[in-house]
Motif scaffolding. Structure first.
Motif, PDB file in Angstrom:
ATOM      1  N   LYS A  24     -23.847   8.089   8.406  1.00 25.67           N
ATOM      2  CA  LYS A  24     -24.846   8.672   7.594  1.00 25.67           C
ATOM      3  C   LYS A  24     -25.860   7.991   8.009  1.00 25.67           C
ATOM      4  CE  LYS A  24     -23.842   5.698   3.639  1.00 25.67           C
ATOM      5  NZ  LYS A  24     -23.416   4.861   2.593  1.00 25.67           N
ATOM      6  N   ASN A  25     -26.656   7.130   9.003  1.00 23.91           N
ATOM      7  CA  ASN A  25     -28.395   6.717   9.268  1.00 23.91           C
ATOM      8  C   ASN A  25     -28.057   7.539   9.906  1.00 23.91           C
ATOM      9  OD1 ASN A  25     -27.533   4.128   7.979  1.00 23.91           O
ATOM     10  ND2 ASN A  25     -27.462   3.254  10.092  1.00 23.91           N
ATOM     11  N   ILE A  26     -27.468   8.295  11.818  1.00 23.21           N
ATOM     12  CA  ILE A  26     -27.960   9.855  11.906  1.00 23.21           C
ATOM     13  C   ILE A  26     -28.357  10.643  11.293  1.00 23.21           C
ATOM     14  CG2 ILE A  26     -27.337  11.174  13.690  1.00 23.21           C
ATOM     15  CD1 ILE A  26     -25.842   8.518  15.182  1.00 23.21           C
ATOM     16  N   LEU A  27     -27.520  11.457  10.799  1.00 21.40           N
ATOM     17  CA  LEU A  27     -27.607  12.622   9.000  1.00 21.40           C
ATOM     18  C   LEU A  27     -28.366  11.940   8.372  1.00 21.40           C
ATOM     19  CD1 LEU A  27     -24.419  13.127   8.683  1.00 21.40           C
ATOM     20  CD2 LEU A  27     -25.343  13.585  10.545  1.00 21.40           C
ATOM     21  N   MET A  28     -28.472  10.920   8.214  1.00 19.13           N
ATOM     22  CA  MET A  28     -30.391  10.198   7.370  1.00 19.13           C
ATOM     23  C   MET A  28     -31.900  11.227   8.198  1.00 19.13           C
ATOM     24  SD  MET A  28     -29.314   8.051   4.278  1.00 19.13           S
ATOM     25  CE  MET A  28     -27.845   6.734   5.178  1.00 19.13           C
ATOM     26  N   GLU A  29     -31.397  10.511   9.598  1.00 21.51           N
ATOM     27  CA  GLU A  29     -32.021  10.884   9.763  1.00 21.51           C
ATOM     28  C   GLU A  29     -32.957  11.714  10.293  1.00 21.51           C
ATOM     29  OE1 GLU A  29     -31.457   7.852  13.553  1.00 21.51           O
ATOM     30  OE2 GLU A  29     -31.494   6.206  12.788  1.00 21.51           O
ATOM     31  N   GLN A  30     -31.671  12.959  10.153  1.00 22.24           N
ATOM     32  CA  GLN A  30     -31.978  14.465  10.497  1.00 22.24           C
ATOM     33  C   GLN A  30     -32.588  15.094   9.535  1.00 22.24           C
ATOM     34  OE1 GLN A  30     -32.261  15.776  13.645  1.00 22.24           O
ATOM     35  NE2 GLN A  30     -32.144  13.879  14.125  1.00 22.24           N
ATOM     36  N   ASN A  31     -32.195  14.346   7.859  1.00 23.73           N
ATOM     37  CA  ASN A  31     -32.763  14.404   6.809  1.00 23.73           C
ATOM     38  C   ASN A  31     -31.907  15.178   6.142  1.00 23.73           C
ATOM     39  OD1 ASN A  31     -35.984  13.386   6.647  1.00 23.73           O
ATOM     40  ND2 ASN A  31     -36.687  14.768   7.553  1.00 23.73           N
ATOM     41  N   CYS A  32     -31.053  15.734   6.228  1.00 18.66           N
ATOM     42  CA  CYS A  32     -29.668  16.073   5.706  1.00 18.66           C
ATOM     43  C   CYS A  32     -29.708  15.071   4.600  1.00 18.66           C
ATOM     44  CB  CYS A  32     -28.664  15.572   6.243  1.00 18.66           C
ATOM     45  SG  CYS A  32     -28.601  16.064   8.297  1.00 18.66           S
ATOM     46  N   SER A  33     -28.559  16.153   3.771  1.00 18.86           N
ATOM     47  CA  SER A  33     -28.756  15.843   2.404  1.00 18.86           C
ATOM     48  C   SER A  33     -27.186  15.206   2.181  1.00 18.86           C
ATOM     49  CB  SER A  33     -28.841  16.878   1.407  1.00 18.86           C
ATOM     50  OG  SER A  33     -28.153  16.680  -0.194  1.00 18.86           O
ATOM     51  N   LEU A  34     -27.026  14.223   2.189  1.00 15.56           N
ATOM     52  CA  LEU A  34     -25.290  13.302   2.007  1.00 15.56           C
ATOM     53  C   LEU A  34     -24.941  13.743   0.339  1.00 15.56           C
ATOM     54  CD1 LEU A  34     -25.782  10.761   4.629  1.00 15.56           C
ATOM     55  CD2 LEU A  34     -25.266  12.737   5.216  1.00 15.56           C
ATOM     56  N   GLU A  35     -23.485  13.831   0.286  1.00 17.36           N
ATOM     57  CA  GLU A  35     -22.852  13.115  -0.623  1.00 17.36           C
ATOM     58  C   GLU A  35     -21.326  12.221   0.115  1.00 17.36           C
ATOM     59  OE1 GLU A  35     -21.075  15.133  -5.100  1.00 17.36           O
ATOM     60  OE2 GLU A  35     -21.466  16.302  -3.598  1.00 17.36           O
ATOM     61  N   VAL A  36     -20.584  11.831  -0.079  1.00 18.72           N
ATOM     62  CA  VAL A  36     -19.977  11.461   0.035  1.00 18.72           C
ATOM     63  C   VAL A  36     -18.450  11.123  -1.032  1.00 18.72           C
ATOM     64  CG1 VAL A  36     -18.922   8.775   1.330  1.00 18.72           C
ATOM     65  CG2 VAL A  36     -20.868   9.134   1.642  1.00 18.72           C
ATOM     66  N   SER A  37     -17.613  11.781  -0.602  1.00 20.25           N
ATOM     67  CA  SER A  37     -16.481  11.328  -1.309  1.00 20.25           C
ATOM     68  C   SER A  37     -15.519   9.482  -1.097  1.00 20.25           C
ATOM     69  CB  SER A  37     -15.336  12.427  -1.523  1.00 20.25           C
ATOM     70  OG  SER A  37     -15.016  12.469  -1.857  1.00 20.25           O
ATOM     71  N   ASP A  38     -15.628   8.804  -1.170  1.00 20.67           N
ATOM     72  CA  ASP A  38     -15.030   7.561  -0.881  1.00 20.67           C
ATOM     73  C   ASP A  38     -13.562   7.467  -1.487  1.00 20.67           C
ATOM     74  OD1 ASP A  38     -14.306   4.713  -0.515  1.00 20.67           O
ATOM     75  OD2 ASP A  38     -16.264   4.039  -0.154  1.00 20.67           O
ATOM     76  N   LEU A  39     -12.398   8.213  -0.957  1.00 23.77           N
ATOM     77  CA  LEU A  39     -11.323   8.254  -2.040  1.00 23.77           C
ATOM     78  C   LEU A  39     -10.842   6.404  -2.619  1.00 23.77           C
ATOM     79  CD1 LEU A  39      -9.502  10.172  -0.342  1.00 23.77           C
ATOM     80  CD2 LEU A  39     -11.072  10.958  -1.775  1.00 23.77           C
ATOM     81  N   TYR A  40     -10.962   5.250  -1.713  1.00 18.57           N
ATOM     82  CA  TYR A  40     -10.850   4.061  -2.610  1.00 18.57           C
ATOM     83  C   TYR A  40     -11.639   3.994  -3.429  1.00 18.57           C
ATOM     84  CZ  TYR A  40      -6.687   3.306   0.781  1.00 18.57           C
ATOM     85  OH  TYR A  40      -5.335   3.136   1.411  1.00 18.57           O
ATOM     86  N   ALA A  41     -12.699   4.263  -3.051  1.00 15.00           N
ATOM     87  CA  ALA A  41     -14.048   3.449  -4.000  1.00 15.00           C
ATOM     88  C   ALA A  41     -14.130   4.523  -5.486  1.00 15.00           C
ATOM     89  CB  ALA A  41     -15.533   3.510  -3.489  1.00 15.00           C
ATOM     90  N   ASN A  42     -13.642   5.461  -5.082  1.00 20.15           N
ATOM     91  CA  ASN A  42     -12.933   6.382  -6.629  1.00 20.15           C
ATOM     92  C   ASN A  42     -11.942   6.213  -6.638  1.00 20.15           C
ATOM     93  OD1 ASN A  42     -15.777   7.130  -5.947  1.00 20.15           O
ATOM     94  ND2 ASN A  42     -14.970   9.832  -4.726  1.00 20.15           N
ATOM     95  N   ASN A  43     -10.923   5.572  -6.518  1.00 20.41           N
ATOM     96  CA  ASN A  43      -9.624   5.309  -6.465  1.00 20.41           C
ATOM     97  C   ASN A  43      -9.007   7.128  -7.037  1.00 20.41           C
ATOM     98  OD1 ASN A  43      -7.592   3.929  -7.391  1.00 20.41           O
ATOM     99  ND2 ASN A  43      -7.893   4.281  -9.874  1.00 20.41           N
ATOM    100  N   PHE A  44      -9.177   7.584  -5.776  1.00 19.48           N
ATOM    101  CA  PHE A  44      -8.841   8.930  -6.253  1.00 19.48           C
ATOM    102  C   PHE A  44      -7.130   8.879  -5.759  1.00 19.48           C
ATOM    103  CE2 PHE A  44      -7.022  12.679  -4.050  1.00 19.48           C
ATOM    104  CZ  PHE A  44      -7.938  13.646  -4.840  1.00 19.48           C
ATOM    105  N   GLN A  45      -6.722   8.985  -7.372  1.00 18.23           N
ATOM    106  CA  GLN A  45      -5.020  10.234  -7.878  1.00 18.23           C
ATOM    107  C   GLN A  45      -4.676  10.720  -6.249  1.00 18.23           C
ATOM    108  OE1 GLN A  45      -2.808   8.963  -9.584  1.00 18.23           O
ATOM    109  NE2 GLN A  45      -1.443  10.304  -8.566  1.00 18.23           N
ATOM    110  N   SER A  46      -4.024  10.420  -5.682  1.00 17.70           N
ATOM    111  CA  SER A  46      -3.393  11.074  -4.460  1.00 17.70           C
ATOM    112  C   SER A  46      -2.245  11.505  -4.853  1.00 17.70           C
ATOM    113  CB  SER A  46      -3.412  10.204  -2.895  1.00 17.70           C
ATOM    114  OG  SER A  46      -1.866   8.991  -3.388  1.00 17.70           O
TER     115      SER A  46
END
Length: 198
Positions: A24-46
């Protein structure tokens, strides 16, 4: 450039979480637009529901797609590149990540398309970054590295990506011996990801 990170680990105290933050840090330094799909944090139904099984098993695309899966489709459609980050558990990704592929790569979207159905776009670059306790040399010697690459790159990413790359960050059982090497490997992969495809 829009980048989706699909991340799967239950603990913020893990090395995999440190890898996520470095990416994330490297990509933000390159001004990339990031979206994170954090499966555990989102309690993704597997696990597939019965309706999802009926939809997938019979290729019955008239059955509805679950709202959480539609949201993952939105994230994919917004992305130019996708990075999957996870630990290697028993020679594969965690069950929740496998469940993401089971449910999100749904019939009529990621495969078995019909002309009148929405279709997953081709992503310019797909990257797999996984952490593994065993050293890469051992994983190669016993054939596990090759098996993981075949499953992730050839099957799960498949022809849905113009370019694909897998980085196995092995040897985490002795993390201080490999940490700096891993940082350099991650930087190199991200340079490829940013600069690929014009």
């Amino acid at each position: 450039m829009n980048i989706l990170i699909v991340y799967c680990h239950p603990s913020e105290n893990s090395y995999t979480f440190q890898v996520l933050n470095q990416v994330k840090n490297i990509l933000m330094e390159q001004n990339c637009s990031l979206e994170v799909s954090d499966l555990y944090a989102n309690n993704f139904q597997s696990n597939l529901t019965e309706n999802e099984y009926r939809r997938e098993g019979a290729a019955n695309t008239e059955l509805p797609i679950s709202k959480d899966v539609v949201e993952e489709h939105r994230k994919i459609e917004n992305a130019d590149r996708i990075i999957f980050i996870y630990p290697v558990w028993w020679s594969d990704c965690p069950a929740m990540m496998k469940g993401w592929f089971d449910r999100v790569y749904s019939v009529g979207y990621a495969y078995g398309q019909k002309a009148d159905l929405p279709k997953m776009k081709i992503i310019k670059y797909g990257a797999i970054i996984c952490t593994a306790g065993h050293a890469n040399e051992f994983l190669n010697e016993i054939g596990i590295a090759q098996s993981m690459q075949s499953v992730m790159l050839d099957d799960r990413l498949g022809k849905r990506y113009e370019q694909k790359e897998m980085l196995i960050l092995g040897g985490t059982l002795e993390i201080e011996n490999v940490r700096e090497k891993h940082k350099e490997q991650i930087k190199k992969l991200l340079v490829n990801l940013i600069n690929c495809c014009g």
